[in-house]
Design a protein around this motif. Structure first.
Motif, PDB file in Angstrom:
ATOM      1  N   VAL A  46      78.311 -32.778  36.142  1.00 30.21           N
ATOM      2  CA  VAL A  46      76.865 -32.954  36.241  1.00 30.21           C
ATOM      3  C   VAL A  46      76.138 -31.663  35.872  1.00 30.21           C
ATOM      4  O   VAL A  46      75.287 -31.648  34.988  1.00 30.21           O
ATOM      5  N   ALA A  47      76.476 -30.581  36.567  1.00 28.51           N
ATOM      6  CA  ALA A  47      75.788 -29.312  36.329  1.00 28.51           C
ATOM      7  C   ALA A  47      76.611 -28.179  36.915  1.00 28.51           C
ATOM      8  O   ALA A  47      77.435 -28.393  37.799  1.00 28.51           O
ATOM      9  N   ALA A  48      76.363 -26.969  36.416  1.00 25.76           N
ATOM     10  CA  ALA A  48      77.050 -25.793  36.939  1.00 25.76           C
ATOM     11  C   ALA A  48      76.154 -24.581  36.804  1.00 25.76           C
ATOM     12  O   ALA A  48      75.293 -24.522  35.917  1.00 25.76           O
ATOM     13  N   ILE A  49      76.383 -23.610  37.682  1.00 24.03           N
ATOM     14  CA  ILE A  49      75.624 -22.372  37.668  1.00 24.03           C
ATOM     15  C   ILE A  49      76.585 -21.226  37.954  1.00 24.03           C
ATOM     16  O   ILE A  49      77.493 -21.362  38.784  1.00 24.03           O
ATOM     17  N   ASN A  50      76.406 -20.105  37.265  1.00 22.59           N
ATOM     18  CA  ASN A  50      77.328 -19.007  37.480  1.00 22.59           C
ATOM     19  C   ASN A  50      76.901 -18.174  38.689  1.00 22.59           C
ATOM     20  O   ASN A  50      75.878 -18.443  39.329  1.00 22.59           O
ATOM     21  N   TRP A  51      77.660 -17.122  38.976  1.00 19.07           N
ATOM     22  CA  TRP A  51      77.476 -16.381  40.219  1.00 19.07           C
ATOM     23  C   TRP A  51      76.106 -15.719  40.303  1.00 19.07           C
ATOM     24  O   TRP A  51      75.552 -15.571  41.384  1.00 19.07           O
ATOM     25  N   SER A  52      75.534 -15.342  39.155  1.00 21.92           N
ATOM     26  CA  SER A  52      74.259 -14.641  39.179  1.00 21.92           C
ATOM     27  C   SER A  52      73.077 -15.592  38.977  1.00 21.92           C
ATOM     28  O   SER A  52      71.927 -15.193  39.187  1.00 21.92           O
ATOM     29  N   GLY A  53      73.357 -16.803  38.549  1.00 20.39           N
ATOM     30  CA  GLY A  53      72.286 -17.729  38.216  1.00 20.39           C
ATOM     31  C   GLY A  53      71.796 -17.612  36.792  1.00 20.39           C
ATOM     32  O   GLY A  53      70.911 -18.352  36.370  1.00 20.39           O
ATOM     33  N   ALA A  54      72.399 -16.692  36.039  1.00 24.90           N
ATOM     34  CA  ALA A  54      71.933 -16.439  34.674  1.00 24.90           C
ATOM     35  C   ALA A  54      72.442 -17.482  33.682  1.00 24.90           C
ATOM     36  O   ALA A  54      71.853 -17.668  32.615  1.00 24.90           O
ATOM     37  N   THR A  55      73.549 -18.138  34.015  1.00 23.71           N
ATOM     38  CA  THR A  55      74.123 -19.140  33.111  1.00 23.71           C
ATOM     39  C   THR A  55      74.141 -20.486  33.817  1.00 23.71           C
ATOM     40  O   THR A  55      74.668 -20.608  34.926  1.00 23.71           O
ATOM     41  N   ILE A  56      73.552 -21.472  33.170  1.00 23.47           N
ATOM     42  CA  ILE A  56      73.454 -22.819  33.737  1.00 23.47           C
ATOM     43  C   ILE A  56      73.837 -23.817  32.665  1.00 23.47           C
ATOM     44  O   ILE A  56      73.534 -23.627  31.483  1.00 23.47           O
ATOM     45  N   ASN A  57      74.491 -24.868  33.090  1.00 26.55           N
ATOM     46  CA  ASN A  57      74.942 -25.896  32.168  1.00 26.55           C
ATOM     47  C   ASN A  57      74.666 -27.262  32.782  1.00 26.55           C
ATOM     48  O   ASN A  57      74.863 -27.455  33.993  1.00 26.55           O
ATOM     49  N   TYR A  58      74.195 -28.197  31.973  1.00 24.50           N
ATOM     50  CA  TYR A  58      73.921 -29.551  32.435  1.00 24.50           C
ATOM     51  C   TYR A  58      74.615 -30.569  31.538  1.00 24.50           C
ATOM     52  O   TYR A  58      74.737 -30.363  30.324  1.00 24.50           O
ATOM     53  N   ALA A  59      74.995 -31.666  32.129  1.00 25.44           N
ATOM     54  CA  ALA A  59      75.427 -32.801  31.328  1.00 25.44           C
ATOM     55  C   ALA A  59      74.199 -33.372  30.622  1.00 25.44           C
ATOM     56  O   ALA A  59      73.088 -33.326  31.142  1.00 25.44           O
ATOM     57  N   ALA A  60      74.426 -33.916  29.442  1.00 24.74           N
ATOM     58  CA  ALA A  60      73.315 -34.459  28.660  1.00 24.74           C
ATOM     59  C   ALA A  60      72.585 -35.562  29.411  1.00 24.74           C
ATOM     60  O   ALA A  60      71.367 -35.716  29.287  1.00 24.74           O
ATOM     61  N   SER A  61      73.310 -36.302  30.221  1.00 29.06           N
ATOM     62  CA  SER A  61      72.721 -37.439  30.927  1.00 29.06           C
ATOM     63  C   SER A  61      71.732 -37.036  32.017  1.00 29.06           C
ATOM     64  O   SER A  61      70.937 -37.868  32.461  1.00 29.06           O
ATOM     65  N   VAL A  62      71.776 -35.785  32.455  1.00 28.47           N
ATOM     66  CA  VAL A  62      70.879 -35.358  33.534  1.00 28.47           C
ATOM     67  C   VAL A  62      69.908 -34.266  33.109  1.00 28.47           C
ATOM     68  O   VAL A  62      69.001 -33.903  33.871  1.00 28.47           O
ATOM     69  N   LYS A  63      70.101 -33.730  31.917  1.00 30.28           N
ATOM     70  CA  LYS A  63      69.248 -32.629  31.445  1.00 30.28           C
ATOM     71  C   LYS A  63      67.791 -33.080  31.421  1.00 30.28           C
ATOM     72  O   LYS A  63      67.468 -34.149  30.928  1.00 30.28           O
TER      73      LYS A  63
END
Length: 127
Positions: A46-63
């Motif tokens: 679904v989604a992910a965030i790195n330790w600092s919050g600087a990198t975020i990733n979303y699945a296309a279905s929820v973006k």
């Protein structure tokens, strides 16, 4: 790392929910991700965030509808879910990746790259 997910519930289509994932124990994680599994389907990213919050990733279905954020002071990651659809109905799991040799895990959708998993929280969206 122990992970506790909360915030699931039942809403009508178009509604909103906010999921939280609280970490305890070893609290440094390279990334925290949310995955979901609908009845009869495979678990999906679904989604992910790195330790600092600087990198975020979303699945296309929820973006554009979901927003992941991190409150480092509280060791908590939130998933704000807006404009919910019936197809968002699933058990939602948070997961933590802790291998410092796997710094690009945030950009991956692979569940196997996550080391620790919390119990799921059920989200039901009715039409």
């Amino acid at each position: 790392v122990q992970l506790q997910a909360s915030g699931g519930g039942s809403v009508q289509a178009g509604g909103s929910l906010r999921l939280s994932c609280a970490a305890s124990g070893r609290t440094f994680t390279v990334a925290t991700g949310w995955f979901r599994q609908a009845p009869g389907k495979e678990r999906e990213f679904v989604a992910a965030i790195n330790w600092s919050g600087a990198t975020i990733n979303y699945a296309a279905s929820v973006k554009g509808r979901f927003t992941i954020s991190r409150d480092s002071a509280k060791n908590t990651v939130h998933l704000q879910m807006n404009s919910l659809k019936p197809e968002d109905t699933a058990v939602y799991y948070c997961a933590a990746a802790v291998a410092i040799t796997d710094l690009d895990v945030t950009t991956s959708t692979a569940a196997e790259r996550y080391n620790y998993w919390g119990r799921g929280t059920l989200v039901t969206v009715s039409s």
